[in-house]
Motif scaffolding. Structure first.
Motif, PDB file in Angstrom:
ATOM      1  N   VAL A   1       0.662  -1.151   0.058  1.00 57.41           N
ATOM      2  CA  VAL A   1      -0.154  -0.019  -0.148  1.00 57.41           C
ATOM      3  C   VAL A   1       0.893   1.320  -0.055  1.00 57.41           C
ATOM      4  CG1 VAL A   1      -1.796   1.237   1.214  1.00 57.41           C
ATOM      5  CG2 VAL A   1      -1.788  -1.222   1.126  1.00 57.41           C
ATOM      6  N   ARG A   2       0.502   2.343  -0.941  1.00 59.22           N
ATOM      7  CA  ARG A   2       1.494   3.427  -1.095  1.00 59.22           C
ATOM      8  C   ARG A   2       0.617   4.270   0.147  1.00 59.22           C
ATOM      9  NH1 ARG A   2      -0.413   2.498  -5.899  1.00 59.22           N
ATOM     10  NH2 ARG A   2      -1.450   4.585  -6.382  1.00 59.22           N
ATOM     11  N   LEU A   3       1.570   4.914   0.779  1.00 64.62           N
ATOM     12  CA  LEU A   3       1.198   5.735   1.875  1.00 64.62           C
ATOM     13  C   LEU A   3       1.395   7.167   1.570  1.00 64.62           C
ATOM     14  CD1 LEU A   3       2.146   3.908   5.073  1.00 64.62           C
ATOM     15  CD2 LEU A   3       0.011   3.798   3.993  1.00 64.62           C
ATOM     16  N   HIS A   4       0.449   8.101   1.546  1.00 65.93           N
ATOM     17  CA  HIS A   4       0.770   9.413   1.077  1.00 65.93           C
ATOM     18  C   HIS A   4       0.213  10.447   2.122  1.00 65.93           C
ATOM     19  CE1 HIS A   4       0.754   8.512  -3.513  1.00 65.93           C
ATOM     20  NE2 HIS A   4       0.127   7.353  -2.915  1.00 65.93           N
ATOM     21  N   LEU A   5       0.812  11.627   2.122  1.00 69.20           N
ATOM     22  CA  LEU A   5       0.169  12.713   3.040  1.00 69.20           C
ATOM     23  C   LEU A   5      -0.163  13.711   1.840  1.00 69.20           C
ATOM     24  CD1 LEU A   5       2.988  12.302   5.970  1.00 69.20           C
ATOM     25  CD2 LEU A   5       0.442  11.844   5.890  1.00 69.20           C
ATOM     26  N   GLY A   6      -1.110  14.371   1.980  1.00 71.21           N
ATOM     27  CA  GLY A   6      -1.676  15.376   1.131  1.00 71.21           C
ATOM     28  C   GLY A   6      -1.416  15.012  -0.119  1.00 71.21           C
ATOM     29  N   GLY A   7      -1.536  13.956  -0.707  1.00 71.17           N
ATOM     30  CA  GLY A   7      -1.204  13.567  -1.855  1.00 71.17           C
ATOM     31  C   GLY A   7       0.138  13.300  -2.472  1.00 71.17           C
ATOM     32  N   HIS A   8       1.047  13.202  -1.600  1.00 73.47           N
ATOM     33  CA  HIS A   8       2.421  13.306  -1.876  1.00 73.47           C
ATOM     34  C   HIS A   8       2.784  11.901  -1.424  1.00 73.47           C
ATOM     35  CE1 HIS A   8       2.770  17.076  -3.804  1.00 73.47           C
ATOM     36  NE2 HIS A   8       2.060  17.415  -2.379  1.00 73.47           N
ATOM     37  N   HIS A   9       3.365  10.920  -2.206  1.00 70.35           N
ATOM     38  CA  HIS A   9       3.792   9.755  -1.615  1.00 70.35           C
ATOM     39  C   HIS A   9       4.952   9.723  -0.466  1.00 70.35           C
ATOM     40  CE1 HIS A   9       6.239   5.896  -1.947  1.00 70.35           C
ATOM     41  NE2 HIS A   9       5.114   5.453  -1.799  1.00 70.35           N
TER      42      HIS A   9
ATOM     43  N   ARG B   1       6.038   6.475   1.547  1.00 67.78           N
ATOM     44  CA  ARG B   1       6.494   5.350   1.637  1.00 67.78           C
ATOM     45  C   ARG B   1       5.575   4.452   1.285  1.00 67.78           C
ATOM     46  NH1 ARG B   1       5.846   2.063   6.215  1.00 67.78           N
ATOM     47  NH2 ARG B   1       4.650   2.948   7.802  1.00 67.78           N
ATOM     48  N   THR B   2       5.884   3.008   1.020  1.00 60.10           N
ATOM     49  CA  THR B   2       5.235   2.026   0.836  1.00 60.10           C
ATOM     50  C   THR B   2       5.012   1.020   2.109  1.00 60.10           C
ATOM     51  OG1 THR B   2       5.464   2.277  -1.629  1.00 60.10           O
ATOM     52  CG2 THR B   2       4.742  -0.013  -0.867  1.00 60.10           C
ATOM     53  N   LEU B   3       3.953   0.544   2.210  1.00 58.35           N
ATOM     54  CA  LEU B   3       3.715  -0.290   3.376  1.00 58.35           C
ATOM     55  C   LEU B   3       3.507  -1.800   2.916  1.00 58.35           C
ATOM     56  CD1 LEU B   3       2.746  -0.963   6.329  1.00 58.35           C
ATOM     57  CD2 LEU B   3       0.544  -0.703   5.646  1.00 58.35           C
ATOM     58  N   ALA B   4       4.500  -2.593   3.411  1.00 61.54           N
ATOM     59  CA  ALA B   4       4.798  -3.993   2.883  1.00 61.54           C
ATOM     60  C   ALA B   4       3.222  -4.646   3.278  1.00 61.54           C
ATOM     61  CB  ALA B   4       5.792  -4.641   3.570  1.00 61.54           C
ATOM     62  N   THR B   5       2.682  -5.549   2.367  1.00 57.65           N
ATOM     63  CA  THR B   5       1.598  -6.477   2.601  1.00 57.65           C
ATOM     64  C   THR B   5       1.317  -7.055   3.973  1.00 57.65           C
ATOM     65  OG1 THR B   5       1.398  -6.647   0.351  1.00 57.65           O
ATOM     66  CG2 THR B   5       0.077  -8.132   1.627  1.00 57.65           C
TER      67      THR B   5
ATOM     68  N   THR C   1       3.483   7.143   9.406  1.00 53.90           N
ATOM     69  CA  THR C   1       4.709   7.556   8.454  1.00 53.90           C
ATOM     70  C   THR C   1       4.970   8.936   8.901  1.00 53.90           C
ATOM     71  OG1 THR C   1       5.294   7.427   6.352  1.00 53.90           O
ATOM     72  CG2 THR C   1       3.176   8.483   6.651  1.00 53.90           C
ATOM     73  N   CYS C   2       6.140   9.564   8.088  1.00 52.11           N
ATOM     74  CA  CYS C   2       6.529  10.952   8.293  1.00 52.11           C
ATOM     75  C   CYS C   2       7.378  11.521   6.968  1.00 52.11           C
ATOM     76  CB  CYS C   2       7.278  10.833   9.392  1.00 52.11           C
ATOM     77  SG  CYS C   2       8.062  12.686   9.850  1.00 52.11           S
ATOM     78  N   PRO C   3       6.979  12.678   6.530  1.00 48.58           N
ATOM     79  CA  PRO C   3       7.697  13.032   5.492  1.00 48.58           C
ATOM     80  C   PRO C   3       9.060  13.555   5.922  1.00 48.58           C
ATOM     81  CG  PRO C   3       6.200  14.752   6.103  1.00 48.58           C
ATOM     82  CD  PRO C   3       5.945  13.515   6.840  1.00 48.58           C
ATOM     83  N   GLU C   4      10.018  13.799   5.019  1.00 46.37           N
ATOM     84  CA  GLU C   4      11.423  14.039   5.143  1.00 46.37           C
ATOM     85  C   GLU C   4      11.333  15.239   6.274  1.00 46.37           C
ATOM     86  OE1 GLU C   4      14.027  14.421   2.012  1.00 46.37           O
ATOM     87  OE2 GLU C   4      13.425  12.449   1.162  1.00 46.37           O
ATOM     88  N   GLN C   5      10.872  16.185   5.822  1.00 50.00           N
ATOM     89  CA  GLN C   5      10.620  17.331   6.787  1.00 50.00           C
ATOM     90  C   GLN C   5      10.185  17.515   8.054  1.00 50.00           C
ATOM     91  OE1 GLN C   5       8.947  17.025   4.026  1.00 50.00           O
ATOM     92  NE2 GLN C   5       7.001  18.225   4.235  1.00 50.00           N
ATOM     93  N   GLY C   6       9.746  16.282   8.620  1.00 49.02           N
ATOM     94  CA  GLY C   6       9.291  15.839   9.880  1.00 49.02           C
ATOM     95  C   GLY C   6       7.830  16.203  10.382  1.00 49.02           C
TER      96      GLY C   6
ATOM     97  N   PRO D   1       4.904  10.828  14.219  1.00 50.88           N
ATOM     98  CA  PRO D   1       4.160  10.312  13.177  1.00 50.88           C
ATOM     99  C   PRO D   1       2.940  10.378  12.939  1.00 50.88           C
ATOM    100  CG  PRO D   1       4.459   8.687  14.942  1.00 50.88           C
ATOM    101  CD  PRO D   1       4.900   9.930  15.581  1.00 50.88           C
ATOM    102  N   LEU D   2       2.306  10.283  11.685  1.00 52.31           N
ATOM    103  CA  LEU D   2       0.937  10.299  11.233  1.00 52.31           C
ATOM    104  C   LEU D   2       0.435   9.297  10.677  1.00 52.31           C
ATOM    105  CD1 LEU D   2       1.653  14.021   9.948  1.00 52.31           C
ATOM    106  CD2 LEU D   2       0.303  13.570  11.868  1.00 52.31           C
TER     107      LEU D   2
END
Length: 172
Positions: free
Chosen positions: A63-71, A73-77, A88-93, A101-102
């Motif tokens: 499953v592709r995990l997005h925040l605000g429409g931006h990928h 990371r990908t979650l393993a099945t 998850t968390c984007p690079e900017q924290g 985490p969100l």
């Protein structure tokens, strides 16, 4: 709107007063949003059920995990059954003023009010997600402010399994 007893009436302290707001304005959804197609609605409700601690997620591929429409990371099945693995968390924290985490599952689990599953993309003056065509949107079925608005968009494959989850939050 309605009030009982009527406006201006004197009542003893401790009396019950009823106030109804938006009397008769409730449609199929409280916000009168267009419903999602039946298959997307079914999958979205299964996802909410999982997020709230019941059952397994409707997932059989990564499953592709997005925040605000931006990928992000990908979650393993094989990790999908663990709700904490959805964080998850984007690079900017942070994202939209929220620290990491969100996770969409945490937001859905933490919302006590009614939810709507709609075909409409998230719309809020304080949320600015990138487009994610074809997604079903899960959101609060009530007005939300710039502080508490959220939406979860799900992309679902042709066999009814979630392939991407996008958490959309508003930024005050």
């Amino acid at each position: 709107m309605g009030q009982a007893p009527g406006a201006g009436a004197r009542v003893p302290i401790g009396s019950r007063v009823e106030v109804e707001v938006n009397l008769g304005a409730m449609g199929e959804c409280g916000l009168d949003l267009p419903p999602a197609p039946a298959q997307l609605d079914r999958v979205a409700r299964l996802f909410v059920r999982f997020a709230r601690g019941h059952g397994t997620p409707p997932v059989d591929t990564p499953v592709r995990l997005h925040l605000g429409g931006h990928h992000v990371r990908t979650l393993a099945t094989e990790a999908a059954g663990d709700r904490s693995a959805w964080r998850t968390c984007p690079e900017q924290g942070s994202y939209a003023g929220h620290s990491c985490p969100l996770a969409a599952v945490d937001v859905l689990a933490g919302h006590p009010g009614p939810l709507a599953v709609t075909s409409r993309p998230p719309e809020h003056p304080c949320a600015h997600p990138a487009p994610l065509p074809g997604a079903a949107t899960i959101q609060a079925d009530e007005q939300m402010t710039c502080v508490d608005y959220f939406a979860v968009r799900l992309l679902v494959n042709d066999v009814g399994q979630v392939t991407a989850v996008d958490l959309v939050l508003a930024e005050p």
